[in-house]
Structure formats: structure tokens, C-alpha cells
Write a protein that holds these residues in place. Structure first.
Motif, PDB file in Angstrom:
ATOM      1  N   SER A  34      23.371  45.443  36.467  1.00 41.18           N
ATOM      2  CA  SER A  34      22.795  44.512  35.421  1.00 41.18           C
ATOM      3  C   SER A  34      21.380  44.270  35.701  1.00 41.18           C
ATOM      4  O   SER A  34      20.881  44.732  36.959  1.00 41.18           O
ATOM      5  CB  SER A  34      23.451  43.131  35.533  1.00 41.18           C
ATOM      6  N   GLY A  35      20.591  43.949  34.915  1.00 40.46           N
ATOM      7  CA  GLY A  35      19.162  43.864  34.951  1.00 40.46           C
ATOM      8  C   GLY A  35      18.701  42.443  35.481  1.00 40.46           C
ATOM      9  O   GLY A  35      19.571  41.698  35.716  1.00 40.46           O
ATOM     10  N   LEU A  36      17.390  42.478  35.755  1.00 39.47           N
ATOM     11  CA  LEU A  36      16.872  41.270  36.074  1.00 39.47           C
ATOM     12  C   LEU A  36      15.492  40.950  35.185  1.00 39.47           C
ATOM     13  O   LEU A  36      14.932  41.937  35.059  1.00 39.47           O
ATOM     14  CB  LEU A  36      16.378  41.034  37.625  1.00 39.47           C
ATOM     15  N   PRO A  37      15.426  39.998  34.708  1.00 38.07           N
ATOM     16  CA  PRO A  37      14.414  39.776  33.842  1.00 38.07           C
ATOM     17  C   PRO A  37      12.578  40.063  34.521  1.00 38.07           C
ATOM     18  O   PRO A  37      12.696  39.892  35.804  1.00 38.07           O
ATOM     19  CB  PRO A  37      14.218  38.237  33.388  1.00 38.07           C
ATOM     20  N   ALA A  38      11.767  40.409  33.806  1.00 40.90           N
ATOM     21  CA  ALA A  38      10.350  40.833  34.579  1.00 40.90           C
ATOM     22  C   ALA A  38       9.884  39.634  35.298  1.00 40.90           C
ATOM     23  O   ALA A  38       9.297  39.952  36.118  1.00 40.90           O
ATOM     24  CB  ALA A  38       9.705  41.137  33.555  1.00 40.90           C
ATOM     25  N   ASP A  39      10.306  38.286  34.947  1.00 33.24           N
ATOM     26  CA  ASP A  39       9.664  37.350  35.879  1.00 33.24           C
ATOM     27  C   ASP A  39      10.699  37.080  37.107  1.00 33.24           C
ATOM     28  O   ASP A  39      10.222  36.040  37.958  1.00 33.24           O
ATOM     29  CB  ASP A  39       9.431  36.114  35.076  1.00 33.24           C
ATOM     30  N   GLY A  40      11.838  37.630  37.329  1.00 31.41           N
ATOM     31  CA  GLY A  40      12.590  37.607  38.467  1.00 31.41           C
ATOM     32  C   GLY A  40      13.348  36.140  38.346  1.00 31.41           C
ATOM     33  O   GLY A  40      14.024  35.907  39.431  1.00 31.41           O
ATOM     34  N   SER A  41      13.606  35.433  37.281  1.00 29.78           N
ATOM     35  CA  SER A  41      13.896  34.269  37.247  1.00 29.78           C
ATOM     36  C   SER A  41      15.729  34.180  37.759  1.00 29.78           C
ATOM     37  O   SER A  41      16.275  34.985  37.075  1.00 29.78           O
ATOM     38  CB  SER A  41      13.969  33.486  35.733  1.00 29.78           C
ATOM     39  N   PHE A  42      16.003  33.322  38.415  1.00 33.22           N
ATOM     40  CA  PHE A  42      17.062  33.206  38.953  1.00 33.22           C
ATOM     41  C   PHE A  42      17.707  31.844  39.224  1.00 33.22           C
ATOM     42  O   PHE A  42      18.404  31.735  40.377  1.00 33.22           O
ATOM     43  CB  PHE A  42      17.485  34.013  40.096  1.00 33.22           C
ATOM     44  N   GLY A  43      17.414  30.900  38.419  1.00 34.86           N
ATOM     45  CA  GLY A  43      17.901  29.477  38.650  1.00 34.86           C
ATOM     46  C   GLY A  43      19.178  29.266  38.082  1.00 34.86           C
ATOM     47  O   GLY A  43      19.713  30.096  37.391  1.00 34.86           O
ATOM     48  N   ILE A  44      19.798  28.116  38.247  1.00 34.19           N
ATOM     49  CA  ILE A  44      20.812  27.600  37.601  1.00 34.19           C
ATOM     50  C   ILE A  44      21.001  27.456  36.185  1.00 34.19           C
ATOM     51  O   ILE A  44      21.825  28.061  35.635  1.00 34.19           O
ATOM     52  CB  ILE A  44      21.521  26.300  38.382  1.00 34.19           C
ATOM     53  N   ALA A  45      19.763  27.013  35.607  1.00 35.19           N
ATOM     54  CA  ALA A  45      19.487  27.076  34.251  1.00 35.19           C
ATOM     55  C   ALA A  45      19.715  28.499  33.534  1.00 35.19           C
ATOM     56  O   ALA A  45      20.300  28.632  32.502  1.00 35.19           O
ATOM     57  CB  ALA A  45      18.297  26.158  33.958  1.00 35.19           C
ATOM     58  N   ASP A  46      19.238  29.407  34.199  1.00 32.04           N
ATOM     59  CA  ASP A  46      19.241  30.609  33.752  1.00 32.04           C
ATOM     60  C   ASP A  46      20.565  31.307  33.666  1.00 32.04           C
ATOM     61  O   ASP A  46      21.027  32.003  32.861  1.00 32.04           O
ATOM     62  CB  ASP A  46      18.367  31.602  34.602  1.00 32.04           C
ATOM     63  N   LEU A  47      21.450  30.837  34.824  1.00 36.67           N
ATOM     64  CA  LEU A  47      22.688  31.419  34.821  1.00 36.67           C
ATOM     65  C   LEU A  47      23.761  30.703  33.936  1.00 36.67           C
ATOM     66  O   LEU A  47      24.465  31.405  33.009  1.00 36.67           O
ATOM     67  CB  LEU A  47      23.445  31.033  36.271  1.00 36.67           C
ATOM     68  N   VAL A  48      23.344  29.498  33.468  1.00 36.53           N
ATOM     69  CA  VAL A  48      24.210  28.729  32.484  1.00 36.53           C
ATOM     70  C   VAL A  48      23.624  29.600  31.076  1.00 36.53           C
ATOM     71  O   VAL A  48      24.617  29.653  30.592  1.00 36.53           O
ATOM     72  CB  VAL A  48      23.591  27.210  32.385  1.00 36.53           C
ATOM     73  N   ALA A  49      22.453  29.626  30.842  1.00 38.86           N
ATOM     74  CA  ALA A  49      22.227  30.485  29.471  1.00 38.86           C
ATOM     75  C   ALA A  49      22.959  31.745  29.686  1.00 38.86           C
ATOM     76  O   ALA A  49      23.423  32.074  28.365  1.00 38.86           O
ATOM     77  CB  ALA A  49      20.641  30.360  29.449  1.00 38.86           C
ATOM     78  N   ASP A  50      22.930  32.414  30.446  1.00 32.71           N
ATOM     79  CA  ASP A  50      23.521  33.905  30.717  1.00 32.71           C
ATOM     80  C   ASP A  50      25.113  33.622  30.452  1.00 32.71           C
ATOM     81  O   ASP A  50      25.647  34.253  29.365  1.00 32.71           O
ATOM     82  CB  ASP A  50      23.488  34.310  31.902  1.00 32.71           C
ATOM     83  N   VAL A  51      25.654  32.588  30.917  1.00 36.41           N
ATOM     84  CA  VAL A  51      27.429  32.461  30.717  1.00 36.41           C
ATOM     85  C   VAL A  51      27.411  32.202  29.048  1.00 36.41           C
ATOM     86  O   VAL A  51      28.473  32.561  28.436  1.00 36.41           O
ATOM     87  CB  VAL A  51      27.621  31.292  31.451  1.00 36.41           C
ATOM     88  N   ASN A  52      26.625  31.072  28.695  1.00 33.54           N
ATOM     89  CA  ASN A  52      26.787  31.034  27.314  1.00 33.54           C
ATOM     90  C   ASN A  52      26.316  32.135  26.424  1.00 33.54           C
ATOM     91  O   ASN A  52      27.068  32.135  25.242  1.00 33.54           O
ATOM     92  CB  ASN A  52      26.150  29.473  26.884  1.00 33.54           C
ATOM     93  N   GLY A  53      25.250  32.773  26.685  1.00 35.10           N
ATOM     94  CA  GLY A  53      24.977  33.655  26.017  1.00 35.10           C
ATOM     95  C   GLY A  53      26.115  34.864  25.778  1.00 35.10           C
ATOM     96  O   GLY A  53      25.997  35.647  24.706  1.00 35.10           O
TER      97      GLY A  53
END
Length: 136
Positions: free
Chosen positions: A62-81
């Protein structure tokens, strides 16, 4: 199992799946991979679920966004997405292991999206919590 791909939140996610039916999204921990669920996936498929285990953002392939964001809010957005991109309905179930526990707790708060949420092997947050906010 073949590796499939889907784009969510501008990230190319790789995932494996087995079975047909309502979505059962299986989020792995650190430093694991979807192989964590190699025994659970056939059981869920046998029970009538479409078991899907993605590689988390930043976990190859899997990839990583250009800004390297990896916080809990990002992971929640990934799960729901992922729920949306994979065609999940209100009967979808969500399982999180270890590092994915906070993402599952956050995603499960989205009423109507998940019928059940399971969190297992949760690390002690007194130790683990501060590391989540400073992964480097």
C-alpha cells in the motif's frame, strides 16, 4: 490469494479478500500484515462474509500520502473510506488488531456504517499512546 487494489483518500491500498456476502474489514496491527488474518478469513468466508484484509497506509505494497500523514484520524478516514470503496453496507463488520484498535474505535462511532466492531490484542495505551502521536 491474489492482491487487489483500491484507491481511498488518494492512497493506493493493496488488499486480499476471500468469500462473498457482507463486508468484514480486517485491519492489521504493527508491524503485521493481512497475514494476521490467514486463519480468520476462511472462517468468515465460510460464515457468509466477504473478508477483506488491507495493508494499512505505509505498509508495502500500500502507499503513503505525499505528506506522510499517519495519525489516528487518518486511519479512521481510511477505514471508513475502505468501507465505502469496497461496497460495505450497514451489515458490515469491522475487526482491528493491535495498532488498528484506535482506528476501529473511531470508525465504529460512525453510526449505521458498521453492524459490529471487534478490537483485539490492544496494546497498553499508557506506553503505546504517546508513540502513536510520534511514530518516528
Amino acid at each position: 490469494m491474489d492482491v487487489n487494489r483500491v484507491t481511498v483518500n488518494d492512497i493506493d491500498f493493496a488488499y486480499v479478500e476471500q468469500g462473498e456476502g457482507p463486508l468484514a474489514l480486517l485491519m492489521h496491527g504493527f508491524p503485521m500484515s493481512p497475514a494476521t488474518y490467514r486463519h480468520l478469513m476462511p472462517a468468515l468466508a465460510g460464515a457468509g462474509y466477504r473478508a477483506v484484509a488491507p495493508y494499512l497506509r505505509g505498509f508495502a505494497p500500500s502507499g503513503l500520502p505525499a505528506d506522510g500523514s499517519f495519525g489516528i484520524a487518518d486511519l479512521v478516514a481510511d477505514v471508513n473510506g475502505l468501507h465505502e470503496a469496497l461496497g460495505g453496507g450497514g451489515d458490515a463488520v469491522l475487526v482491528g488488531h493491535d495498532f488498528s484498535a484506535p482506528a476501529v474505535w473511531g470508525a465504529a462511532r460512525d453510526g449505521g456504517r458498521w453492524s459490529r466492531a471487534v478490537v483485539c490484542d490492544v496494546p497498553p495505551f499508557a506506553v503505546f499512546g504517546p508513540m502513536v502521536l510520534t511514530p518516528r
